[in-house]
Structure formats: C-alpha cells, structure tokens
Scaffold this motif. Structure first.
Motif, short mmCIF file in Angstrom:
data_model
loop_
_atom_site.label_atom_id
_atom_site.label_comp_id
_atom_site.label_asym_id
_atom_site.label_seq_id
_atom_site.Cartn_x
_atom_site.Cartn_y
_atom_site.Cartn_z
N PRO A 79 2.34 8.88 -5.12
CA PRO A 79 1.32 9.81 -4.60
C PRO A 79 -0.05 9.54 -5.21
N GLY A 80 -1.05 9.43 -4.34
CA GLY A 80 -2.42 9.20 -4.78
C GLY A 80 -2.85 7.76 -4.79
N HIS A 81 -1.89 6.80 -4.77
CA HIS A 81 -2.26 5.39 -4.80
C HIS A 81 -3.07 4.99 -3.57
N ASP A 82 -2.68 5.56 -2.41
CA ASP A 82 -3.35 5.14 -1.18
C ASP A 82 -4.80 5.61 -1.11
N MET A 83 -5.22 6.45 -2.04
CA MET A 83 -6.60 6.91 -2.08
C MET A 83 -7.50 6.02 -2.94
N LEU A 84 -6.89 5.08 -3.67
CA LEU A 84 -7.67 4.18 -4.52
C LEU A 84 -8.36 3.13 -3.67
N HIS A 85 -9.61 2.88 -3.95
CA HIS A 85 -10.40 1.91 -3.18
C HIS A 85 -9.82 0.51 -3.30
N ALA A 86 -9.41 0.14 -4.53
CA ALA A 86 -8.84 -1.19 -4.74
C ALA A 86 -7.55 -1.37 -3.95
N VAL A 87 -6.73 -0.35 -3.91
CA VAL A 87 -5.47 -0.42 -3.16
C VAL A 87 -5.77 -0.59 -1.68
N LYS A 88 -6.75 0.15 -1.17
CA LYS A 88 -7.11 0.01 0.24
C LYS A 88 -7.62 -1.39 0.54
N GLN A 89 -8.42 -1.95 -0.36
CA GLN A 89 -8.91 -3.31 -0.16
C GLN A 89 -7.76 -4.32 -0.14
#
Length: 887
Positions: free
Chosen positions: A328-338
């Motif tokens: 939970p919350g990982h998908d909100m990280l900019h690096a993860v999205k990139q």
C-alpha cells in the motif's frame, strides 16, 4: 466504603502493580442511574504513572472489573460545578467531557483533593480546577496533616490517604480484659446502668490516680517535653533535608523523564528508518531490471538459440518486475510510476519486435515448404514439418509471455499463423490427393475403362459409360456361367483382386500420412501457443464450427485476459479446422472416386476408416482428427449401405431368359464373392456389427429373389432352381462359417433338402405305372375293410391280373426307362453345382423304396402264390450304376 476499597486494591490493582489512593462512588449525569467507581491510582514502578480508572460491577456476579482508564496527564479540566454550595456533580475533561454525580459531596471533595495533590507531586502540569474552593485545595490538606501523627502525615504526603477514623478491631489482650471485667460484674448484662455507673466511678478513680502520678512525675514530664522539643527540632532539620533531597530528585526525575522520552523518540526513529530501508530494498530488488535484460529486450538476436534464450530470460524478468505485488502506497511514488511506465514501454517495444519477427518466420516457412513440394509430387507422401516445428518451438516461452502480457499481438500472430499455414497445407494436401488419385486410376484397367486419366486424377467417365460397362460385364459373366439373368449394373467380380488390394494399400497410406501430420500439428499448436489439451471436453463438432477466416477469440477490454469461447481445447480444434479445412472435402472426393471405381471398395474404406477413428478417439475423442475422421466415416458408411442397397436392388430387378436353363443365379454367386471378400477384409475389424447387419439384409434378399426366379422359370423346373441355389448358399455359409447367419444356413439346408426330395419324387413319377395303378386299387380295397388275404378273390385284383401286369415290366424295359430319366435329369441340372450324382442316387433310393413297397403288398395280399417281380433290387442297383457310368 473502606471494605470496597480494600477489595478493589486486592482484586484489581495489586495484580497490575498499582496502589489505590482515592475512590468515589459515581453515576453518569442525566441517565438512568448505574453506579460505578472512579479510582485514583499510581504505579509501584518508576517512572510513576498516575491514572484515573473506572471500575464497574459485573452483570454476571458480585465481582468488579476494570472498564476504562485515563492517564492523569491527559486530564485538562476539573469542574466541581459550584465552589460555594454543596453539589455532588463534577466534570472531568479528558479527550471529551465526562459528567459525573457523586454519591456524596464529601467523597467528591476528597477525590478532587487527591487529584490536586497527585498533580502537584507527580505531574506539575497546568490542570484547571474550576468551581473548586481555594479552601478545599489549600486548607483541607493542612487539616488532614494536623489531624494525624507525623508518621501518618508523611504517609499521606506520599499518597497513602487512609482515613483517620478507620475502624480498628480489638486485639486478643483487649478482648481478654473485657471478659475479665464483665465476669467481675455479673449484673452487667441485666443492669446496664449499674454497670455504667460502676465503670464511671472506676474511671474517676483512675483519672485521679493518673493526675497524682503526673503531678508526682512533673520533673520527668519536663525532661520528656524537653526531649520532645529537641526531637521536633531534629525532625524539622530532617524534613528540610528531605525537602532539599526531594527537590533534587524531582529535577533528576524530570531529566530522566526527558531522557526516557528522548530514547523513545530515538527508538521510533530507528524503527522508521529500518522500515524505510526495507521498503527501499523491496522496491530495488523487485523493480530493478538488469541492463543486460534491457539490452536483450531492445536489441537481442531473435534468430540464434543463444539470443532467444537471452530474450526469454529478459522477458521473464520484465514480467516479474511488472507483476510484483506492490505494498500500500507504493503506487503513489513518482519513481515507481516512472519505472512502471518504463517497463510498459519495454514490453510494448519487445512485443512488437517479437510479433514482427515471428510473422517473418511464418512467411519464410511458407516459401521454404513450397520449394520442397516438387520432391513429393510423384510420391504418396506428405512433406515433413518437423524442422519448422522444431525451429519455432524455441519461441514457445516467448509466445507464452506474449499471451500473458499482450493478448492482442498474441491473437494477431495466431491468425497470421493460421492464414499462412492453411494456404501451405492446402497446396500440400491437394497435391498429395492428386498423386493418390493418379495411383488409384492412372495405372489400372479400371481407370482406363472409366475414362480416368493419370494426368488429372479426376473422374471423366459418364454415367452412361458406367451403365454400358455394367451391361457388358454382366453379359460376359452370364455367358461364362450359362446364366439367363440380365444384371443392370457392374458387379464387384469384374474387378481384379490385385487392384482392390492396391486400392486398399493406397487408401491406408493416405490415412497413415494424414494422421501423424494432424497429430504433429496439433501437438505443435498446443506447445507453441500454450493451449492446454487436457481441459474439459466440449460436445462441439466440426460441423458446428464456423469458417475461421476471423477466429472468434474474444478478450476482455479492460484486463486483456481472453474470455475463451468455451475452453482452450475448443481453440485448438478451431485452429486445426482452419488450417486443415481442405482435408475433409479431399477425403470425401477420394472416397467417391474409390466407390465409383468399385463399389466393393467401400468395404476396405469402412474397415480402414473405422480403425483410424477408433485410434483417434482413444487418444482424444474431441480432437480435430477424431471429429474429421468421424464425419468422413459417416460418408463411408453411407457408401457401404448404398453398395448393399444396390445389390439388393439388382436382385429385385433381375430378369430371366426363357431359352436356357437357370443354374446358379448370378446374385447368389455375387453374394458368395461378397461374403468371401468381406470376411477377408473385416477380419478383426472394429465395425463387425455393420457387416452383420448387411449380411442379414442381403441373405434375406437372396432367399426372396431365388424363390421369385424359381417361380418365373419356364425352362428349368422350380425345384431344380431352388435346390441348386440353396445348396450353393448352404455350401458358401458352411465354408465361411459366418456366425450371424447360422439360422439362415440351417434354413438354406432345409430348403435344399425339401426341394431335392420334391424334385426326385416329381421326376421319378411312376416308372411302373400300370403296376402302381394295380396296387393303388389293392390298397383302396383294404381301406374299404376287405382283409388283405381276401383281396386276391376280387375279380379285378386276382392273381391272374397281377401276373399279367408284372409281365409288362421286364428288366430290359425298366433299364430303358431309368436311362431316359437320367438324361432328363442331366438336362435340368447345371454343371457348376455338380448335383447330378446326388440327385441320381436319391432317385435310386426312391425307386428301391417303391419296389420294396410293392413286394410287401404281394406278400401280404397274395400269400403263397409265388408271384415275384421280374427284376430284383440288385438288378435296380446294377441298372443305375451302369447308366451313371455310361454317361
């Protein structure tokens, strides 16, 4: 209240290492009265925690249970409601306002005072005491300190506020003194006033004695007082020192509390750092794709085995990175999205490159296979696709990856593969069947008869030429067998056994080439496109599968996961149907050709096709091969039934000639040929039941047609036609030993025997006609009641008349009559069945039977007359033997 306090301390707070300092009996304001206790407690371990605990009596028993606890440091306001008037209501402001009503104002004030002192001693925080009199916060503690000894004052200062007027039980000595005193005053119980008066007097005496003693010891009292004053000074000094120590310890306590709070914050920070490091390590370990994998996906060689393996490993690694279960919350990280976007771009790029390469491979395979077709043009073999399958299977894992990641491109590759391969297989299979037709027709007599040319391998003869050939063939056979029948169609006996065997081998080779081809392709499709063959089977047949120019492989618009038609097994069958769509029509054309060459070929095809269908169904009853062969088997079965129907129709339409004897009927000979051929073909066959049904239909038609021809015959006696043909049928069934025709075999034997006997009796007639008429008259007289020995006295049947009749049949005349009879029988019977000697022997036996009958009548009706026939039984045997040998 003291007892309740002791019980609560013992049952609730002592097990939790807490001390109960104050208690108040309360209920909530404004609601139905439900009493509970508010308790002020401190922990026995440092750092000291001060709590306000709500204790409630259990509904199930008389024990108390701890319901709610608040930390005193969370208390913001204490509202006593009224500082002047006595009011049992008060409010405590924690996280919200709690309104209480005490059982008494005294208990409320005592509880509020205890909270004030605990705050001053342990917390020293800003708690607002509203509507509380200053006297309650300042004087009450002083009064309490003055009303108890110094030791007790210290105890209260330490937080132990036990009541001064607490009930004290009598000790053992006090109880003993009271008992002694009451024993001295026996009237104490009956006269209390006298007992009280006595005690008063004794008390006065004791008081006087005490005063005198005090006055006598005034000096000692002064010394004692002086010592007490010094002790008080020492106590004051000790108190000053204790106060200074307490102030020092209080600062140390504050520092320790700050250190403890600081340690807690440090521990919390370390914990957060460890968790943060764990999250970072998780993302790095699971969402970091190696540079080598990225290079393989972007530039990897898809033609070499090493390059394919590197691309496969890279694709699997990419899929793992994309499918990692984020917390939970990982998908909100900019690096993860990139990183996810980067993975999507890599997936799309590699999927596009892989699809383009595989399409090129499919096209190249079509060109390569086309160049090898010339090698197989003259051979009855299909090209081998194993090298192509072997090369493509290297991409099987990549196809599975493509199926899981980009179903649209996977579906496009599937359609392209079907399009390319269907055209390739169509050319190969059509050329293969052309070769098969050439081998069936171009090198055989039958192909030339039917106008079949090897160059085209197609049937060019017309129906009229077939009918003409049928008439000619039937005429030739009739001339050979001296038959009087005119058959309207060609019979199977006109074809050479070698040609049938050759057709059987060619048809078997065709099926043997098609079966491994289909199985290999189906196995390849399952492995390459990752479709499971062992899923639940479906009842869908090939006829129910629509043309797959655009195979309906639907998929979800949101998730990309396919919603298969019914199962992956149906998809395999649909792909096979599209790829091998020409197999069933070509097989049906080949079957039609074989049936026109020779209708008996349907027997070979039925056995071969049944065996291959049985084998395919054992492997997979719902596979494309099993379904296709099953459909073709239906056509073969129809041709077989048509062959049987045609034979029965020919029997029904048979016409006989009035100018020649019948002999063995052609359809009887055809049945023998059919049965012999069928038994050799259907030996150990799976569909024996079809043949048994055909046997039953044919034999009944043969029986009916034989009787019909016999009834219409004018040249040959009816009994001869029936006898010869049923004898031939019986001999055929006995030789072939067909189990399902045992009843018909017995029936044929019985008909043969009956008509043999009928023909013998009819042909033999009355060789001694006048003698036969004479003895018929004798038997008539006996039947009228005349005794046998008295018949000779009848005028018309006396001995003289008997001798006269016997003289008309000397041995020479008898032999002449038998010789004419032999010639007549020989003219009726045909040579093929060779029944002349059997019939002649039966006539000899019948003639001898008649002779013995006449001899018996002479012996019974003319006893002692000495009258005998002019020839003997031995003469009859000699005559018959001589006649048979002479012919």
């Amino acid at each position: 209240m003291t007892a309740i306090k002791h019980a609560l301390q013992r049952d609730i707070f002592t097990p939790n290492d807490e001390r109960l300092l104050s208690i108040v009996n309360v209920c909530k304001a404004g609601k139905k009265k439900r009493n509970c206790f508010l308790c002020a407690t401190v922990t026995t371990e440092r750092p000291v925690q001060v709590n306000v605990v709500k204790v409630k009596k259990s509904d199930k028993g008389d024990f108390y249970k701890r319901q709610t606890a608040w930390a005193l440091r969370d208390l913001a306001v204490v509202d006593a409601k009224d500082a002047v008037k006595e009011n049992p209501e008060f409010d405590l402001h924690f996280d919200k306002v709690y309104k209480w009503v005490a059982s008494s104002t005294v208990e409320k004030n005592t509880f509020i005072s205890c909270i004030w002192k605990l705050n001053q001693r342990y917390l020293r925080k800003k708690i607002d005491f509203i509507n509380v009199s200053s006297q309650l916060l300042e004087e009450l503690p002083k009064v309490a300190e003055e009303s108890v000894p110094s030791g007790e004052n210290q105890s209260v200062a330490g937080g132990d506020e036990e009541a001064v007027d607490e009930y004290q039980e009598l000790n053992a000595r006090e109880e003993q003194d009271i008992e002694i005193m009451m024993e001295g005053c026996e009237y104490a119980i009956s006269n209390a006033e006298a007992f009280a008066e006595k005690l008063s007097r004794e008390l006065q005496v004791l008081d006087g004695a005490n005063i005198q003693s005090i006055m006598a010891s005034e000096k000692q009292v002064n010394i004692l007082m002086k010592l007490l004053d010094e002790a008080l000074k020492e106590v004051d000094q000790i108190e000053l020192k204790l106060s200074s120590y307490e102030e020092m310890l209080q600062s140390v306590k504050d520092q320790m509390d700050q250190i403890s709070e600081s340690n807690h914050l440090i521990h919390l920070s370390n914990t957060n750092n460890v968790k943060l490091l764990s999250e970072i390590e998780f993302l790095v370990n699971h969402m970091d794709l190696a540079k080598g994998h990225i290079k393989a996906l972007q530039e990897g060689d898809l033609t070499s085995s090493r390059g394919i393996e590197a691309c496969t490993n890279a694709a699997d690694a990419l899929l793992q990175c994309m499918n990692v279960a984020l917390r939970p919350g990982h998908d909100m990280l900019h690096a993860v999205k990139q990183q996810q976007q980067r993975f999507s771009d890599l997936r799309e790029q590699f999927a596009r490159r892989l699809a383009s390469h595989l399409n090129s491979v499919f096209v190249q395979q079509g060109h390569d296979q086309s160049s090898t077709l010339a090698q197989h043009s003259a051979e009855l073999t299909l090209p081998n696709h194993h090298p192509f399958h072997r090369d493509l299977l290297r991409y099987a894992k990549l196809m599975e990856w493509l199926k899981n990641t980009d179903y649209g491109k996977y579906e496009g590759l599937t359609k392209n593969y079907m399009d390319y391969l269907s055209r390739l297989y169509e050319r190969e299979i059509k050329d293969f069947f052309e070769v098969a037709k050439i081998k069936m027709t171009g090198t055989t007599r039958e192909g030339k008869k039917f106008g079949l040319h090897g160059s085209s391998g197609k049937l060019t003869g017309s129906t009229s030429s077939l009918n003409k050939l049928s008439v000619q063939s039937s005429g030739n056979r009739r001339s050979q067998s001296s038959s009087l029948l005119d058959m309207g169609n060609m019979s199977a006996s006109d074809l050479d056994v070698a040609d049938r065997t050759k057709f059987d081998k060619i048809f078997e080779q065709v099926l043997s080439e098609l079966e491994p081809l289909c199985l290999a392709e189906q196995d390849f499709i399952s492995k390459f496109f990752k479709l499971q063959q062992h899923q639940s089977t479906s009842g869908t047949t090939t006829n129910e599968v629509e043309e797959m120019d655009g195979v309906a492989l639907s998929r979800s618009c949101t998730s990309g996961v396919p919603q298969t038609i019914s199962s992956e097994k149906d998809m395999i069958r649909q792909m096979m149907t599209k790829i091998f769509r020409c197999i069933e029509p070509e097989l049906n054309n080949l079957i039609a050709l074989g049936d026109k060459i020779d209708s008996f070929n349907s027997l070979y095809m039925l056995v071969k096709m049944s065996h291959h269908v049985w084998t395919a169904q054992n492997v997979d009853p719902a596979s494309f091969l099993s379904t296709t062969l099953g459909n073709v088997l239906v056509t073969v079965k129809r041709n077989f039934d048509k062959c049987i129907s045609n034979q029965m129709k020919q029997m029904d339409e048979v016409k006989i000639s009035k100018k020649s004897k019948v002999g063995i009927l052609p359809f009887v000979a055809e049945f023998e040929e059919f049965a012999a051929l069928a038994e050799s073909i259907f030996k150990n066959a799976e569909r024996r039941g079809d043949l048994d049904k055909a046997y039953t239909k044919l034999i009944r038609a043969v029986f009916v047609s034989v009787e019909k021809v016999a009834n219409e015959s004018q040249k040959t006696p009816r009994d001869v036609v029936m006898m010869e043909n049923f004898h031939h049928i019986f001999a055929t069934l006995s030789r072939l030993k067909i189990s399902c025709l045992e009843a018909e075999k017995k029936e044929a034997k019985q008909k043969y025997t009956d008509h043999l006997q009928s023909y013998v009796i009819y042909s033999l007639g009355q060789p001694l006609e006048k003698l036969n008429h004479f003895f018929e008259g004798v038997e008539a007289r006996v039947a009228q009641g005349i005794r046998e020995e008295e018949v000779s006295y009848q005028l018309a049947f006396n001995k003289q008349e008997l001798r006269k009749v016997i003289k008309e049949y000397p041995g020479k005349e008898v032999k002449k009559g038998l010789d004419n009879l032999y010639k007549k029988v020989d003219k009726h019977l045909c040579e093929e069945e060779n029944l002349l000697q059997v019939v002649w022997h039966s006539m000899q036996d019948e003639f001898i039977r008649q002779y013995k009958h006449f001899e018996g009548l002479i012996a019974r009706c003319y006893p002692g007359s000495g009258i005998t026939m002019e020839f003997t039984i031995q003469d009859i045997l000699d005559y018959c033997s001589s006649i048979a040998q002479s012919h």
